[in-house]
Design an enzyme around this catalytic site. Structure first.
Site, short mmCIF file in Angstrom:
data_model
loop_
_atom_site.label_atom_id
_atom_site.label_comp_id
_atom_site.label_asym_id
_atom_site.label_seq_id
_atom_site.Cartn_x
_atom_site.Cartn_y
_atom_site.Cartn_z
N GLU A 9 0.82 -1.22 0.00
CA GLU A 9 0.00 0.00 0.00
C GLU A 9 0.85 1.26 0.00
O GLU A 9 0.44 2.28 -0.55
CB GLU A 9 -0.94 0.00 1.21
CG GLU A 9 -2.00 1.08 1.16
CD GLU A 9 -3.18 0.80 2.06
OE1 GLU A 9 -3.81 1.76 2.51
OE2 GLU A 9 -3.48 -0.38 2.32
N ASP A 105 -2.69 -3.04 3.27
CA ASP A 105 -3.10 -3.17 4.66
C ASP A 105 -4.19 -4.23 4.79
O ASP A 105 -5.12 -4.29 3.98
CB ASP A 105 -3.64 -1.84 5.20
CG ASP A 105 -2.51 -0.88 5.55
OD1 ASP A 105 -1.33 -1.27 5.43
OD2 ASP A 105 -2.81 0.25 5.95
N TYR A 309 -0.95 -4.00 13.99
CA TYR A 309 -1.85 -3.27 13.09
C TYR A 309 -2.82 -2.38 13.87
O TYR A 309 -3.53 -2.86 14.76
CB TYR A 309 -2.62 -4.28 12.24
CG TYR A 309 -3.48 -3.66 11.16
CD1 TYR A 309 -2.92 -3.10 10.03
CD2 TYR A 309 -4.87 -3.63 11.29
CE1 TYR A 309 -3.71 -2.54 9.04
CE2 TYR A 309 -5.67 -3.08 10.31
CZ TYR A 309 -5.08 -2.53 9.19
OH TYR A 309 -5.87 -1.97 8.22
#
Length: 733
Positions: A9, A105, A309
């Site tokens: 990303e 992601d 994350y």
């Protein structure tokens, strides 16, 4: 040789993946290795096309062209990032590339980023998915050894696409309808409008609130305080004379201890962080905005690789992640965390009762440290603050409960009864992770319910009362939202809902928006002029308050929006049909436009000036933009605009804040909005020239450096070994 194309990303993530995968050769927008080519997006490279791409009639904003409901949505390449899209597209189509590994992601938006790029490039090749919750080398290697078929994430993609299309149909139609109807830039949407409605509703509650006086009676005894309580258990009284009568009756008397009740209690540790809870704490402790906290988290996740994350709505981890806890504890076993981390490690079996729950983990587990040790030398001060919050919460949730004894006292003073309570700590447990810091809300407690340290007292004791007094107060209005409390309200928007089943459904749907989108929603309210910050409080502007009256009532409803979010989650789980959801959204968008057109509500500009437009004669509006203030004609067809002021890089000589430049031609003047300093542009330029000709701070610093260097050389020359210095010179010097 056939290669797999890895699509990340962001460039920073791509560089790390390339390093782990051995892709050492630089290419056009990529890194090349023997088995893999790693490329990247720049966030979104592709988005839904603007209305005008469907029909030229949409180039002009008018009520006659609404609603805009194209049958099939088009994708378009974002102009600012088109060069990178071209590079990615060529790689996708390259005959050397046999398959694609999606490494964006691991979430709904990340899935959308990749799928739209691949779809716009028109490529159909086998695809696999990298799904990891941290960016450490170990996690990357394990992820590539356990790649999943991309088909397992098709429903997640459909959910993301449904969200994007719904926002297009509803947001663009209602925004155009309001803007055209009332001739001002008015923005609305399926999530931002009910969020704004909560802020406006709270402001109205504050304005309509009428404070009432109340009185309490407090007794000061040796080592503690006690509060008077009547037979009905009340501690607050509206009658001041009644309170003063109690004081008079108790003054000079002794208190008899009629009851001492000691109760053992324990408080379990708080759950680990999800994104919303972390944003709340960062706002309460440091005043960070939700968006700023998320940006810091992304850096700690992507660049420093010390946290997992961030865009998660879970506060638990799975049993397999629990197997890595010892390594994660070792990574935080330093500095201020060493004592607590070492204690947890030495305990042998790690306590996971409060953190492991497979059933409560969705796409991603809670935010916890990775196995990577932190390098504080590389972190900014704010990054350290967020890292500290996560590590302390991590250590707390792996610790034992906080244990204490709660002691309650009842005292009789004649016919009147007083009470007090206090706590005695048995075991600090998880609270040891915070030391003198509090892990809980810092809201001010009322005296009547506040705990205190109590001396050793037994039933039957007689205590001397040092003082009895009346303490007056006023009832308080509800507090304005801060970003911390607004995030809580968005997560659980059930304040106005009486139906339990619907409240449960809203909580299950995670409320308004998602942890990943709430920060952006709040920022939109600031950007479109609906809400302003006042310290840490959020206040609606007159424009924002009017906007809530202008939008159809259904769009203000948290119930409706949460139901939509619930449907999106069901689409992601394969339990709901995407096309049915989109068709419902199209019908709803059409009904919203119809309601706006038929509405008879009047709109008043809150930023109108007394200066007339030189082209059409209407009164101009003062508009605040990113670069300063402008005067804008409210008639969009006229389009007249004139700059009033711009924020410059020139610093105020008194307070050093950036100054605004106002006026035209020879009348231009610098004004400091912070301290009020005013200075003509010509005078500023003269002062700057004089400073340049003289010795500035840089000149002084350079002179001091030269002086030190000359002193060092003189000292070296005076040394008895100076003549032999070449004999002692390092070979590598």
């Amino acid at each position: 040789m056939p290669k797999s194309l890895v699509l990340a990303e962001k460039p920073s993530v791509a560089r790390d993946l390339a390093r782990v995968l051995g892709c050492t050769k630089n290419g056009d927008g990529c890194f090349i290795g023997s088995k893999y080519i790693v490329t990247w997006a720049l966030g979104h490279l592709v988005t839904l096309a603007d209305p005008e791409s469907y029909d030229d009639k949409y180039k002009t904003w008018s009520l006659e062209t609404l609603p805009m409901l194209p049958d099939k949505m088009k994708l378009t390449v974002i102009k600012q990032t088109s060069k990178q899209f071209g590079a990615v597209s060529r790689l996708l189509k390259s005959p050397e590339v046999t398959d694609i590994i999606i490494a964006t992601d691991a979430g709904r938006e990340g899935e959308l980023v990749a799928r739209w790029i691949i779809m716009k490039a028109g490529v159909k090749k086998p695809m696999r998915r990298l799904w990891i919750s941290s960016q450490t080398d170990k996690a990357v290697r394990e992820g590539f050894s356990n790649l999943r078929p991309s088909s397992e994430y098709d429903n997640l993609y459909r959910s993301a696409e449904a969200r994007a299309e719904a926002d297009w149909y509803v947001g663009l139609n209602i925004t155009r309808a309001l803007t055209c109807k009332y001739n001002d830039r008015l923005s609305a949407g399926r999530v931002q409008t009910p969020t704004l409605a909560m802020i406006v509703r709270r402001e109205k509650e504050i304005r309509s609130f009428v404070p009432k006086d109340f009185y309490t009676v407090r007794a000061v005894l040796p080592g503690f305080n006690a509060a008077f309580r009547d037979k009905n258990g009340n501690t607050r009284f509206s009658d001041e004379e009644f309170a003063r009568g109690i004081v008079k009756a108790c003054t000079g008397a002794s208190a008899a201890v009629t009851e001492v009740k000691k109760t053992y209690k324990q408080t379990p540790p708080p759950a680990a962080y999800d994104l919303t809870e972390l944003q709340r704490d960062a706002n309460k402790r440091f005043g960070f905005s939700a968006k700023y906290t998320l940006d810091i988290m992304q850096s700690l996740y992507e660049n420093h690789k010390v946290l997992t994350y961030p865009r998660t709505d879970s506060r638990y981890i799975t049993a397999d992640v629990a197997l890595t806890l010892r390594d994660r504890l070792k990574a935080v076993n330093f500095g201020a965390y060493r004592e607590m981390a070492s204690a947890v490690i030495r305990a042998g079996k790690i306590q996971t009762k409060y953190i492991v729950n497979d059933a409560k983990v969705t796409d991603h587990h809670a935010i916890i440290p990775t196995e990577e040790p932190a390098d504080f030398m590389r972190m900014s001060g704010d990054e350290k603050k967020i890292y500290d919050l996560v590590v302390r919460r991590f250590l707390a949730v792996l610790s034992a409960p906080y244990e204490y004894d709660e002691t309650s006292l009842k005292l009789s003073v004649g016919k009147n009864e007083f009470f007090a309570k206090g706590n005695t700590v048995r075991t600090a447990g998880w609270k040891a992770a915070y030391g003198n810091l509090s892990a809980e809300d810092e809201d001010e407690e009322e005296f009547e319910s506040r705990s205190q340290s109590l001396p050793q007292i037994k039933q039957g004791d007689s205590l001397r009362i040092r003082e009895v007094k009346v303490v007056s107060g006023k009832t308080k209005p509800p507090a304005r939202y801060t970003e911390a409390t607004l995030l809580s309200a968005m997560e659980h928007p059930t304040e106005q809902i009486n139906d339990k089943a619907l409240r449960d459904a809203l909580n299950e749907a995670s409320g308004l928006g998602t942890p990943a989108t709430r920060a952006d929603i709040i920022e939109k309210l600031f950007a479109n002029g609906s809400v302003v910050r006042s310290g840490r409080e959020l206040r609606p502007t007159p424009k924002g308050e009017q906007l809530i009256e202008l939008v159809p009532a259904e769009l203000r409803s948290a119930e409706l929006t949460a139901k939509w979010e619930q449907q999106l989650q069901n689409i992601g789980k394969g339990k709901a049909d995407m096309r049915k959801f989109i068709n419902d959204m199209k019908k709803y968008a059409a009904s919203l436009v119809s309601d706006v057109i038929k509405s008879s509500v009047q709109y008043k500009y809150d930023n109108m000036t007394r200066e007339k437009c030189p082209q059409c004669g209407k009164y101009l509006l003062e508009v605040n933009g990113k670069k300063g203030k402008s005067l804008v004609c409210p008639d969009r067809e006229c389009g007249y605009r004139k700059g009033v002021s711009m924020v410059s890089n020139a610093r105020c000589p008194d307070c050093f804040k950036k100054m605004e430049l106002r006026g035209e031609g020879d009348k231009k003047i610098f004004i400091c909005t912070n301290c009020g300093h005013r200075e003509r542009l010509a005078d500023f330029q003269k002062r700057r020239e004089a400073k340049t000709n003289g010795a500035g701070r840089g000149d002084v610093a350079a002179y001091q450096r030269r002086q030190k260097e000359e002193e060092r050389r003189a000292a070296a020359a005076a040394s008895p070994f100076a003549a032999f210095k070449d004999l002692f010179k390092d070979d590598n010097e």
